[in-house]
Design a protein around this motif. Structure first.
Motif, short mmCIF file in Angstrom:
data_model
loop_
_atom_site.label_atom_id
_atom_site.label_comp_id
_atom_site.label_asym_id
_atom_site.label_seq_id
_atom_site.Cartn_x
_atom_site.Cartn_y
_atom_site.Cartn_z
N VAL A 137 0.86 -1.18 0.00
CA VAL A 137 0.00 0.00 0.00
C VAL A 137 0.90 1.24 0.00
N ASP A 138 0.90 1.96 -1.10
CA ASP A 138 1.76 3.14 -1.24
C ASP A 138 1.40 4.21 -0.21
N PRO A 139 2.40 4.97 0.26
CA PRO A 139 2.10 6.06 1.21
C PRO A 139 1.04 7.04 0.71
N ALA A 140 0.99 7.28 -0.60
CA ALA A 140 -0.01 8.18 -1.15
C ALA A 140 -1.42 7.61 -0.99
N VAL A 141 -1.56 6.30 -1.13
CA VAL A 141 -2.86 5.65 -0.94
C VAL A 141 -3.25 5.65 0.53
N ARG A 142 -2.27 5.45 1.41
CA ARG A 142 -2.54 5.51 2.85
C ARG A 142 -3.03 6.91 3.24
N GLN A 143 -2.38 7.94 2.69
CA GLN A 143 -2.79 9.31 2.97
C GLN A 143 -4.19 9.57 2.43
N TYR A 144 -4.49 9.00 1.29
CA TYR A 144 -5.81 9.12 0.68
C TYR A 144 -6.88 8.54 1.61
N ILE A 145 -6.61 7.37 2.16
CA ILE A 145 -7.55 6.72 3.07
C ILE A 145 -7.79 7.58 4.31
N VAL A 146 -6.70 8.05 4.91
CA VAL A 146 -6.81 8.85 6.13
C VAL A 146 -7.57 10.15 5.87
N GLN A 147 -7.30 10.78 4.73
CA GLN A 147 -7.97 12.04 4.40
C GLN A 147 -9.47 11.82 4.19
N LEU A 148 -9.83 10.73 3.53
CA LEU A 148 -11.24 10.42 3.31
C LEU A 148 -11.98 10.27 4.64
N ALA B 62 -16.76 8.83 10.72
CA ALA B 62 -16.16 7.51 10.92
C ALA B 62 -14.98 7.57 11.88
N SER B 63 -14.78 6.50 12.62
CA SER B 63 -13.67 6.38 13.57
C SER B 63 -12.43 5.86 12.85
N PRO B 64 -11.28 5.81 13.55
CA PRO B 64 -10.08 5.24 12.93
C PRO B 64 -10.24 3.79 12.48
N ARG B 65 -11.26 3.09 13.01
CA ARG B 65 -11.49 1.73 12.52
C ARG B 65 -11.85 1.73 11.03
N ILE C 238 -23.74 11.02 1.18
CA ILE C 238 -22.66 11.69 1.89
C ILE C 238 -21.31 11.10 1.49
N ILE C 239 -21.27 9.79 1.38
CA ILE C 239 -20.02 9.11 1.03
C ILE C 239 -19.55 9.53 -0.35
N ASP C 240 -20.47 9.60 -1.30
CA ASP C 240 -20.11 10.07 -2.65
C ASP C 240 -19.57 11.50 -2.62
N ALA C 241 -20.20 12.34 -1.82
CA ALA C 241 -19.74 13.73 -1.71
C ALA C 241 -18.36 13.79 -1.09
N VAL C 242 -18.08 12.96 -0.10
CA VAL C 242 -16.76 12.93 0.53
C VAL C 242 -15.69 12.52 -0.48
N PHE C 243 -15.97 11.48 -1.26
CA PHE C 243 -15.01 11.01 -2.25
C PHE C 243 -14.83 12.05 -3.36
N GLY C 244 -15.88 12.82 -3.64
CA GLY C 244 -15.75 13.87 -4.63
C GLY C 244 -14.93 15.06 -4.14
N ALA C 245 -14.86 15.21 -2.81
CA ALA C 245 -14.14 16.35 -2.23
C ALA C 245 -12.66 16.08 -2.02
N VAL C 246 -12.26 14.82 -2.01
CA VAL C 246 -10.85 14.46 -1.75
C VAL C 246 -10.19 14.07 -3.08
N PRO C 247 -9.13 14.77 -3.47
CA PRO C 247 -8.44 14.47 -4.73
C PRO C 247 -7.89 13.03 -4.73
N THR C 248 -8.05 12.35 -5.85
CA THR C 248 -7.54 10.99 -5.99
C THR C 248 -6.05 11.03 -6.34
N PRO C 249 -5.20 10.31 -5.60
CA PRO C 249 -3.75 10.35 -5.90
C PRO C 249 -3.43 9.68 -7.23
#
Length: 335
Positions: free
Chosen positions: A233-244, A267-270, A324-335
């Motif tokens: 899992v690339d660091p950029a993908v990890r950052q993407y997950i955390v930002q989402l 959502a929690s860190p889980r 809401i989930i779709d809006a969140v993914f639309g707000a976070v740039p994809t690496p």
């Protein structure tokens, strides 16, 4: 990727072997089950990632058949628990029974001590009984009379709930919901799939004593879990997950007040952990030794729909968590 990381990443040969095992599981599973591709993928992701699944649908959509068929496919021990308001925690975990012949107490393990456990209509059991599953799901153990009993490996809980019949039910608390790696919504089959179901009933394929032909074992499942744990899992993908996941908690700043006002709790860190584990499993299902942002995106509903909690206003206006989930993914740039 540095040398230490690259040395752990599964080789092409390991991925090819894993793909062969997954193909055999899928072929054996599909010999009995008709359609429900999303359900099959979620169950495979869960078993490879070592997580639990919450299934929501109206009755009669083969949730029990899917769970028992998957267990049969990998020769796992399967137990079904029908949840009712009078179900006791000891009915799940087990109890100590006095043996008059030896004048001693002996421990009788409950049905949760199996590889695959189906909790049918989990929201019909009381809060006390639901809480008895927390230790099992999180710690993979039960405590009976002060003695700890480890659960077998692999251990997978598949719980079902009916969204349209709420009388006599107990809503799952947030802590219990968060223990499920994924939540899948099971839809009705298409007319062609329903015809195929009738044909398989006539042919005897769906008979309870008709076991699927499979050469996959529990050891193979554990091997799949080990390979998946090393998927890169690339660091950029990890950052993407955390930002989402972060955006679900600070939704007003990213998706606007109009939608954010419907969000009760983010959502929690889980959720981040679930994305990491499930994305690795999905990458392996797709024959890769690395995770892509598309793996994360494809898992967005099953990972977040039970973790992004909506408020009463959302219920009143018919706004679903998927919006809401779709809006969140639309707000976070994809690496």
């Amino acid at each position: 990727m540095d040398d230490a990381v690259s040395s752990r990443v599964p080789t092409d040969a390991e991925v090819a072997n894993a793909s062969s095992l997954i193909e055999r599981i899928t072929r054996a599973y599909s010999a009995k089950m008709v359609g429900q591709d999303r359900l099959r993928t979620s169950l495979l992701v869960a078993i490879i990632a070592g997580g639990h699944v919450l299934l929501e649908s109206v009755p009669g959509l083969a949730k029990t058949t899917a769970a028992s068929t998957l267990a049969d496919t990998v020769r796992a021990k399967f137990k079904r628990i029908q949840c009712t308001p009078d179900l006791l925690p000891s009915d799940i975990t087990g109890n100590q029974i006095y043996d008059a012949a030896t004048s001693e107490f002996r421990t009788v393990l409950g049905p949760v001590h199996a590889n695959f456990v189906l909790l049918d209509e989990i929201n019909r059991s009381s809060a006390k009984t639901q809480s008895a599953m927390l230790e099992a799901m999180q710690e993979h153990q039960t405590t009976i009379g002060g003695e700890v009993h480890r659960l077998p490996k692999p251990f997978l809980v598949i719980a079902t709930q009916n969204p349209i019949e709420q009388e006599g039910t107990y809503e799952l608390p947030e802590a219990q919901m968060d223990r499920f790696l994924l939540k899948e919504i099971v839809d009705y089959p298409s007319p062609n799939e329903e015809l195929a179901i009738l044909d398989r009933i006539d042919s005897g394929v769906l008979d309870a004593d008709n076991h699927v032909a499979s050469e996959v074992t529990i050891a193979d499942v554990l091997a799949l879990q080990e390979v998946a744990s090393r998927i890169y899992v690339d660091p950029a993908v990890r950052q993407y997950i955390v930002q989402l996941v972060y955006v679900t908690r600070q939704s007003a700043d990213y998706i606007g007040e109009e939608l954010a006002r419907f969000v009760g709790t983010g959502a929690s860190p889980r959720a981040s952990i679930a994305f990491l584990q499930a994305a690795r499993a999905l990458a392996l299902l797709n024959g890769r030794n690395y995770v892509t942002p598309d793996d994360v995106r494809n898992l967005r509903y099953v990972v977040l729909r039970h973790r992004v909690l909506m408020n009463f206003e959302a219920d009143a206006e018919g706004v679903r968590s998927e919006q809401i989930i779709d809006a969140v993914f639309g707000a976070v740039p994809t690496p």
